[in-house]
Design an enzyme around this catalytic site. Structure first.
Site, short mmCIF file in Angstrom:
data_model
loop_
_atom_site.label_atom_id
_atom_site.label_comp_id
_atom_site.label_asym_id
_atom_site.label_seq_id
_atom_site.Cartn_x
_atom_site.Cartn_y
_atom_site.Cartn_z
N LYS A 112 -6.66 0.87 3.57
CA LYS A 112 -7.95 1.00 4.24
C LYS A 112 -9.08 0.70 3.28
O LYS A 112 -9.03 1.04 2.10
CB LYS A 112 -8.14 2.42 4.80
CG LYS A 112 -7.05 2.90 5.74
CD LYS A 112 -6.76 1.94 6.87
CE LYS A 112 -7.68 2.14 8.06
NZ LYS A 112 -7.36 1.12 9.13
N LYS A 150 -22.29 2.44 -2.60
CA LYS A 150 -22.30 1.00 -2.92
C LYS A 150 -21.38 0.21 -2.00
O LYS A 150 -21.65 -0.96 -1.72
CB LYS A 150 -21.88 0.79 -4.37
CG LYS A 150 -20.43 1.20 -4.58
CD LYS A 150 -19.83 0.70 -5.86
CE LYS A 150 -18.32 0.98 -5.81
NZ LYS A 150 -17.60 0.52 -6.98
#
Lengths: 393, 393
Positions: free
Chosen positions: A347, A255
């Site tokens: 990140k 996703k």
């Protein structure tokens, strides 16, 4: 209110010990948790008490939110669960005090989930082996990069009960060359215990605030399904169990790649039509990817369940992957720059997964079969102009 | 870029005259429209020229956007289509001039789609029988309340070619007692010509501005499928044909009921988790409703196609049903009030459909099987507190 409710039998006539998948599907929307299960419905615990003991490894916002639900259910079902739920907290100093002591005294996780009251039977524990000692149900919800250390510490301490079961709520996948692995499969392999996967449209703070939502648990057996359903299903946190550990795990990972595409669309100031098309195509590629590379994955996990379509929607309309991708288009900066600026150097999951999926598909000669995934990768890493995202898709 | 492209044969080896559904599915994302079809691929036209003639009944923003695409495709495929596309415009005065003359001179529909250039071969025509004379492909895209008059005018004039085909892009359903009808089925019954249905995540202005999007056409036969695909598929308007007229029609109607629920969630200031859960449950009820009451309806239309999941997403994040439902919760006003205030007295589709669906389900004794639809109705019309929307759903 559901018509299905009238077909749920509370006294099963067959001698089996725990509800099958279909029962749990029906039950999840039909009755209150209190009426749904009793100890006799659950697979037996190997502990002398006959009860199950829950442990949670991880105490970020998502870990704490899950630990809160599990501890509330443990307290509510005192006949099925040991009352205390341990939660592993890496010890830190907060205003000169130990974080575990602060949590255990104030019953709030002031660092990751302030303003949310935690139940008194949820205990913050600093040493990992102490957390899982005699636990029969272990929830893994650490950041994925800590998992290898956690696993090796657990193995070294010999702390895992041999009949324990695990569930992973860790997002992402691990790619090495032509191999792709879910964290549930890593846990299962390294600790030799069955591991389920939990994922859904579940922003941690909203879950903790008890806003109505749903989640999906993919389980390797009906026994796991019955147990994890009992641990997590609650009035405002509806659990559906499916027999598809891989599909649930992959939904939560892939996703984020689609969310980058959605953010590119927003950055290009295209409207709702284009965004909906991108979500539809993204959901299709997620499904096809899982069906192509993971045996036993099910199409329905993506089209029908919270871990599929619902989580995708939430992530593509909110969430930091979408936001940073929008900024990428608008500012022209690199993702490294944007991560430094907007995420304090953390990140993004989406770019990491896009890179891993690209490497994996390349190793299999299948890049061309997933044009949306590939364009996200090319835009993020190889200078493809974002407007190319939808050209002739 | 799609791997599927390599499996599309441009020279079919079988003697059939037009592509089957599966070919069109594959083709829609794989090649440019120019390369996809030639006259030999299409079912023959009954006109002496051997070409098909397109007419569009309706000239609101959605009608004009569809007419623009059809006229562009007619000009592009001069071997397949008569060059002129007629569009019915109810004559009005605009700044002292006739609207049809303004459209035909300026090639813009200044009333409903200003700032968008229309092709010169799209001709605004004020008399309905003149619009459809000798048309073999008729697009119905009027407001639904005008359809009965349009149909009786067309019948009285005897203007419909007996071998014509229709497509309905009209949203909504018609309920009378225990009967429910799509507008495609009304057109098919009253005019005795096959009628397809077009629906998708298609905000008219974005379509007209050629922002990338997708649509779905449900067709009663492969011949209809081939023709309507040729009429509408374009580089930024990707058409997928499916063999499910009812599913496509119902998707466009029922999504508005779910959009009210999504607006209630926004009005209650609940977050993305709850909204995603509502969309998932809504999509499930839409699917089940269609499968229960419409023979031949297909689950995939809802889970995979633009007319299902994608249109639902767009409508639940943008759109006036969502917006007015949010206002309903925040202001405590009635929908009548809100329609007066925000919509200049125009009626919402979602509340009308919620009422019709409730009446229909009640007539069938099936209200309890669709708890989300029912709660939307109860909140909108019977004073149920909006917070009840998700209680124990």
């Amino acid at each position: 209110m559901s018509a299905a409710a009238s077909t749920v039998s509370t006294a099963p006539s067959s001698p089996r010990q725990y509800p099958m998948f279909d029962d749990l599907h029906i039950a999840s929307g039909a009755t209150t948790p209190e009426r749904r299960l009793s100890l006799g419905d659950l697979p037996p615990s190997p502990l002398p008490s006959g009860k199950h003991r829950i442990a949670v490894i991880g105490s970020g916002s998502w870990g704490t939110a899950l630990a809160k639900i599990a501890a509330e259910n443990a307290a509510r079902h005192a006949d099925m669960f040991e009352p205390t739920v341990n939660m592993w907290v890496r010890e830190k100093q907060v205003n000169g005090k130990k974080l575990t002591e602060v949590i255990n005294k104030t019953h709030t996780n002031q660092r990751y989930l302030p303003d949310v009251s935690l139940p008194a039977n949820l205990i913050a524990v600093p040493r990992l082996p102490d957390v899982v000692r005699n636990a029969t149900l272990i929830v893994f919800v650490t950041p994925h990069q800590f998992l290898p250390t956690v696993i090796s510490d657990l193995k070294r301490a010999g702390a895992i009960h041999p009949q324990a079961r695990a569930v992973s709520a860790i997002k992402g996948v691990e790619v090495e060359g032509s191999e792709i692995k879910t964290f549930a499969s890593v846990i299962e392999r390294d600790l030799s215990i069955p591991c389920s996967a939990l994922s859904g449209a579940n922003i941690a703070l909203e879950v903790a605030l008890e806003q109505f939502c749903e989640t999906t648990i993919g389980c390797p057996s009906a026994a796991d399904s019955a147990l994890w359903h009992a641990v997590f299903d609650a009035h405002s946190f509806r659990v559906t169990c499916v027999e598809d550990v891989n599909g649930v795990s992959l939904g939560g990972a892939l996703k984020n790649v689609v969310a980058l595409a959605a953010g590119f669309v927003d950055g290009l100031r295209l409207g709702g039509n284009t965004k909906a098309a991108i979500l539809r195509i993204g959901l299709k590629e997620m499904t096809e990817f899982c069906l192509e590379f993971f045996e036993g994955a099910q199409r329905n996990t993506f089209s029908n369940e919270s871990a599929g379509v619902a989580d995708l929607i939430t992530t593509c309309y909110g969430g930091r992957n979408r936001k940073c991708a929008e900024e990428f288009v608008k500012s022209g900066a690199s993702f490294d720059d944007i991560e430094r600026r907007l995420l304090n150097g953390q990140k993004l999951q989406g770019t990491a997964t896009a890179e891993e999926v690209h490497a994996f598909l390349k190793a299999h000669g299948r890049v061309a079969a997933y044009p949306l995934f590939e364009r996200v990768y090319q835009i993020a890493f190889n200078g493809m102009p974002p407007a190319q995202l939808v050209k002739g898709l």
